[in-house]
Design an enzyme around this catalytic site. Structure first.
Site, PDB file in Angstrom:
ATOM      1  N   ARG A  51       0.803  -1.222   0.000  1.00 26.14           N
ATOM      2  CA  ARG A  51       0.000   0.000   0.000  1.00 26.14           C
ATOM      3  C   ARG A  51       0.839   1.278   0.000  1.00 26.14           C
ATOM      4  NH1 ARG A  51      -2.733  -3.853   1.698  1.00 26.14           N
ATOM      5  NH2 ARG A  51      -0.774  -4.364   2.663  1.00 26.14           N
ATOM      6  N   THR A  52       1.796   1.375   0.924  1.00 31.61           N
ATOM      7  CA  THR A  52       2.461   2.665   1.122  1.00 31.61           C
ATOM      8  C   THR A  52       3.277   3.028  -0.118  1.00 31.61           C
ATOM      9  OG1 THR A  52       2.578   2.078   3.446  1.00 31.61           O
ATOM     10  CG2 THR A  52       3.856   3.979   2.756  1.00 31.61           C
ATOM     11  N   LYS A  80      25.957  -2.894  -0.020  1.00 29.70           N
ATOM     12  CA  LYS A  80      27.426  -2.795   0.042  1.00 29.70           C
ATOM     13  C   LYS A  80      27.861  -2.017   1.277  1.00 29.70           C
ATOM     14  CE  LYS A  80      27.087  -1.930  -4.843  1.00 29.70           C
ATOM     15  NZ  LYS A  80      27.262  -0.819  -5.797  1.00 29.70           N
ATOM     16  N   HIS A 129       4.654   5.648  11.828  1.00 33.56           N
ATOM     17  CA  HIS A 129       4.161   5.496  10.452  1.00 33.56           C
ATOM     18  C   HIS A 129       3.191   6.656  10.199  1.00 33.56           C
ATOM     19  CE1 HIS A 129       3.056   3.865   6.703  1.00 33.56           C
ATOM     20  NE2 HIS A 129       2.658   2.655   7.043  1.00 33.56           N
TER      21      HIS A 129
END
Ligand code: CP
Length: 360
Positions: A51-52, A80, A129
């Site tokens: 969704r996000t 890396k 969030h």
């Protein structure tokens, strides 16, 4: 420069302005189809998302802009050993705004400190969030017509659920909010969040271990997934994962005007048999996510050009010598990158400026 790192980065008036802009975008999409022409959004996703990430992508496309980025950190130079700080510096030369999801708490804050473009936190570990919270607030406003005088049941994983933590923080800006915390003992809301609820005059809470006994009192039932990926002990996950399942039998006890929200994805906690109940608002909530992210992208890009938003009063962050006030949270970004420790003072306590872990 304004960023969206924490749900409290916006005043309640700014949240109302974002909601009003999103509602106008829903009503008049054509009026916004070109407003980000020539602008680029970088989506930097170090953790899985449906969704996000896709709603940010769709949002920028609806605004006429372009999108670049990665959806798997293994395909980026993070594999890396490149730090978030360096990645943010680099991406700032390619894009106009960043949306970042990372498994380390505080990663988006680091990106905002080292990059030179607006940064949106699309989820940092179990910490925050904020764009899910803005989605929730737009949904509550559209479904119930208000953001105050609400009784909100929060059910499931209240310990690791960043959407729950962010929603509680954001609701401190609104009046007469009562939370009913429904969880097993092992997934209770962390102490620091319960302390926050006790400090805020506009918020109150009670706790329960059963949906059935409280559902009749709720305006909103906010269900959450028990997040397997946050457990170090899989036996404990197996013990709690199916404790709360919302089904037709429990919905029969709910008020006619109550709505059910869930940030999704769901696993077992909402039975598909209630998907067609008009009170089940979770797929309408998903649709709202695109519009609030459109409003957020446009607002932050305008703020970067000096239009509309007032500068945010910065939180008081104190730099310290490396070694002093180190954060002990193993999933804090400071545990994996060579950053100077920074703390904020909140109600007389020292909290890590990145993950808000108590440090003294
Ligand atoms: N609600 C939410 O954050 O969903 P995704 O993990 O699919 O982005």
């Amino acid at each position: 420069m304004r960023h969206c790192i924490e749900p409290t980065d916006f005043t309640s008036q700014e949240v109302r302005d974002l909601i009003a802009l999103a509602e106008d975008m829903i009503a008049r999409p054509a009026a916004y189809a070109e407003v980000c022409r020539g602008k680029k959004l970088a989506t930097l996703f170090y953790e899985p998302s449906t969704r996000t990430r896709l709603s940010f992508t769709a949002a920028m496309m609806e605004l006429g802009g372009n999108v670049l980025g990665f959806s798997d950190a293994r395909n980026s130079s993070a594999s890396k050993g490149e730090t978030v700080a360096d990645t943010a510096r680099v991406v700032s030369t390619y894009a106009d705004i960043i949306a970042m999801r990372h498994f380390k708490e505080g990663a988006a804050l680091v990106a905002s400190q080292y990059g030179s473009i607006p940064v949106i936190n699309a989820g940092d570990g179990s910490h925050s969030h904020p764009t899910q919270t803005l989605t929730d607030l737009l949904t509550i406003h559209r479904e119930l017509g208000r953001l105050d005088k609400l009784t909100i049941g929060l059910c499931g994983d209240l310990k690791y659920g960043r959407t729950v933590h962010s929603l509680i923080k954001a609701m401190s800006g609104f009046e007469n909010i009562h939370f009913v915390l429904i969880s097993p003992d092992s997934l209770r809301l962390p102490d620091y969040m319960r302390k926050e609820l006790e400090r805020q005059a506009s918020l109150s809470y009670t706790e329960s271990d059963s949906i059935e006994t409280v559902i009749g009192t709720l305006d909103i039932l906010y269900m959450t997934r028990v997040q397997k990926e946050r457990f170090s002990d899989i036996a404990e996950y197996d013990r709690v994962k199916d404790l709360y399942i919302l089904d037709e039998e429990k919905m029969a006890l709910a008020p006619e005007r109550m709505i059910v929200l869930h940030p999704l994805p769901r696993v077992n906690e909402i039975s598909p048999e209630i998907d067609n109940d008009p009170r089940s608002a979770y797929f309408r909530q998903v649709a709202n996510g695109k519009y609030i992210r459109m409003a957020l992208i446009l607002t932050l890009l305008r703020a970067a050009e000096g239009i509309a938003l007032e500068p945010k009063v910065p939180r008081i962050a104190h730099g310290t010598h490396r070694g002093d006030h180190r954060c002990s949270n193993p999933v804090c970004i400071t545990a994996s990158e060579p950053l100077y420790a920074q703390y904020i003072e909140h109600n007389g306590e020292k909290l890590c400026a990145y993950c808000e872990n108590f440090i003294g």
